[in-house]
Design an enzyme around this catalytic site. Structure first.
Site, PDB file in Angstrom:
ATOM      1  N   GLY A   1       0.422  -0.703  -0.005  1.00  0.00           N
ATOM      2  CA  GLY A   1      -0.307   0.081  -0.650  1.00  0.00           C
ATOM      3  C   GLY A   1       0.876   1.551   0.116  1.00  0.00           C
ATOM      4  O   GLY A   1       0.488   2.371   0.650  1.00  0.00           O
ATOM      5  N   THR A   2       2.015   1.364  -0.748  1.00  0.00           N
ATOM      6  CA  THR A   2       2.937   2.844  -0.567  1.00  0.00           C
ATOM      7  C   THR A   2       1.829   3.546  -1.958  1.00  0.00           C
ATOM      8  O   THR A   2       2.082   4.518  -1.574  1.00  0.00           O
ATOM      9  CB  THR A   2       3.952   2.504  -1.476  1.00  0.00           C
ATOM     10  N   ASN A   3       1.530   3.188  -2.666  1.00  0.00           N
ATOM     11  CA  ASN A   3       0.952   3.781  -3.985  1.00  0.00           C
ATOM     12  C   ASN A   3      -0.265   4.300  -2.785  1.00  0.00           C
ATOM     13  O   ASN A   3      -0.945   6.282  -3.119  1.00  0.00           O
ATOM     14  CB  ASN A   3       0.540   3.114  -4.666  1.00  0.00           C
TER      15      ASN A   3
ATOM     16  N   ASN B   1      -5.837   2.565 -13.320  1.00  0.00           N
ATOM     17  CA  ASN B   1      -4.935   1.943 -12.236  1.00  0.00           C
ATOM     18  C   ASN B   1      -3.378   2.629 -12.649  1.00  0.00           C
ATOM     19  O   ASN B   1      -3.367   3.315 -13.525  1.00  0.00           O
ATOM     20  CB  ASN B   1      -4.831   0.556 -13.448  1.00  0.00           C
TER      21      ASN B   1
ATOM     22  N   HIS C   1       0.285   1.072 -13.215  1.00  0.00           N
ATOM     23  CA  HIS C   1       1.109   0.096 -14.060  1.00  0.00           C
ATOM     24  C   HIS C   1       3.487   0.233 -13.836  1.00  0.00           C
ATOM     25  O   HIS C   1       2.980   1.415 -13.698  1.00  0.00           O
ATOM     26  CB  HIS C   1       1.236  -0.684 -15.211  1.00  0.00           C
TER      27      HIS C   1
HETATM   28  C1  GAR Z   1       3.508  -1.701  -7.096  1.00  0.00           C
HETATM   29  O1  GAR Z   1       4.736  -0.964  -7.661  1.00  0.00           O
HETATM   30  C2  GAR Z   1       2.187  -1.289  -8.392  1.00  0.00           C
HETATM   31  O2  GAR Z   1       2.401  -0.288  -9.513  1.00  0.00           O
HETATM   32  C3  GAR Z   1       1.696  -2.280  -8.424  1.00  0.00           C
HETATM   33  O3  GAR Z   1       2.170  -3.512  -7.409  1.00  0.00           O
HETATM   34  C4  GAR Z   1       3.194  -2.856  -6.999  1.00  0.00           C
HETATM   35  C5  GAR Z   1       2.465  -2.356  -5.603  1.00  0.00           C
HETATM   36  O4  GAR Z   1       3.049  -1.829  -4.392  1.00  0.00           O
HETATM   37  N1  GAR Z   1       1.202  -3.016  -9.921  1.00  0.00           N
HETATM   38  C6  GAR Z   1       1.093  -4.122 -10.953  1.00  0.00           C
HETATM   39  O5  GAR Z   1       2.116  -4.279 -10.939  1.00  0.00           O
HETATM   40  C7  GAR Z   1       0.052  -4.251 -11.223  1.00  0.00           C
HETATM   41  N2  GAR Z   1       0.297  -4.393 -12.222  1.00  0.00           N
HETATM   42  P1  GAR Z   1       2.225  -1.396  -3.265  1.00  0.00           P
HETATM   43  O6  GAR Z   1       0.821  -1.273  -2.539  1.00  0.00           O
HETATM   44  O7  GAR Z   1       3.228  -0.190  -1.981  1.00  0.00           O
HETATM   45  O8  GAR Z   1       1.717   0.304  -4.142  1.00  0.00           O
END
Ligand code: GAR
Length: 202
Positions: free
Chosen positions: A12-14, A108, A110
């Site tokens: 969940g850093t995003n 989304n 990516h």
């Molecule tokens: C992020 O790098 C996101 O871009 C990727 O998963 C990670 C989640 O990190 N998403 C994908 O690969 C979707 N195809 P987070 O939970 O720390 O945000």
């Protein structure tokens, strides 16, 4: 006021980048209705709780079939009635019914420059492993609208990030997050909230 739901699967850093941008005023006129995770153990749910946002777990494991999960997921989303659904590291494919009901209202993030290193099998660290294996010198991140394909919807924002000679997938993933993902995802949401990026009809 833009009503938003964020869907997550992991750290969940995003999500945190979105919460921080709401807190410091980079994202305005926006209410985060709920954070939905397919994974009860996702650290992202703790981030939601710390921010006082309801966290909801809807896991395919708790349903007999994928169809039943998809129905429950769609029903819950309809009850919440968001204007915008943000997939922030959500590793479950969105049911076609949800794409139809929220057409032009799901975005989304990516971790590559689409159309490189995207589609089936490219998620999380695998994206960066692919980029390093191919030897690209530039990678980055993309925010796009979600359609019924895998990473195929209209592109809203991209930011490039340099690949360095000593990079491991983990080091590259961190740089892409810091320099691109945590920048462009809050920026796109701010632009949507300010009406600079139009959403699909309700
Ligand atoms: C992020 O790098 C996101 O871009 C990727 O998963 C990670 C989640 O990190 N998403 C994908 O690969 C979707 N195809 P987070 O939970 O720390 O945000």
């Amino acid at each position: 006021m833009l009503k938003m739901v964020v869907c997550v699967s992991g750290g969940g850093t995003n999500l945190q980048a979105i919460l921080d941008a709401m807190q410091d005023g980079r994202i305005r006129d926006t209410r985060l209705l709920a954070v939905i995770s397919n994974n009860a153990g996702a650290y992202a749910l703790q981030r939601a709780q710390a921010a006082g946002v309801p966290g909801i777990c809807i896991s395919p494991k708790n349903y007999e079939s994928r169809d039943e999960f998809n129905e429950a997921f769609c029903d819950r989303m309809k009850e919440l009635q968001p204007d915008l659904i943000v997939l922030a590291g959500f590793l479950v494919s969105i049911p076609p019914r949800m794409v139809e009901e929220f057409e032009g209202r799901i975005i989304n993030i990516h971790p590559s420059l689409i159309p490189s290193f995207c589609g089936v099998g490219y998620y999380g660290l695998k994206v960066h492993e692919g980029a390093l294996a191919r030897g690209v010198k530039l990678t980055g991140a993309t925010v796009h609208f979600v359609d019924n394909g895998m990473d195929t919807g209209p592109i809203l924002s991209q930011k490039a990030v340099q690949v360095e000679p000593e990079d491991t997938p983990e080091i590259l993933q961190k740089r892409v997050m810091e320099e691109a993902e945590w920048v462009i995802l809050p920026q796109v949401i701010a632009d949507i909230a300010e009406g600079k990026i139009p959403l699909g009809k309700k």
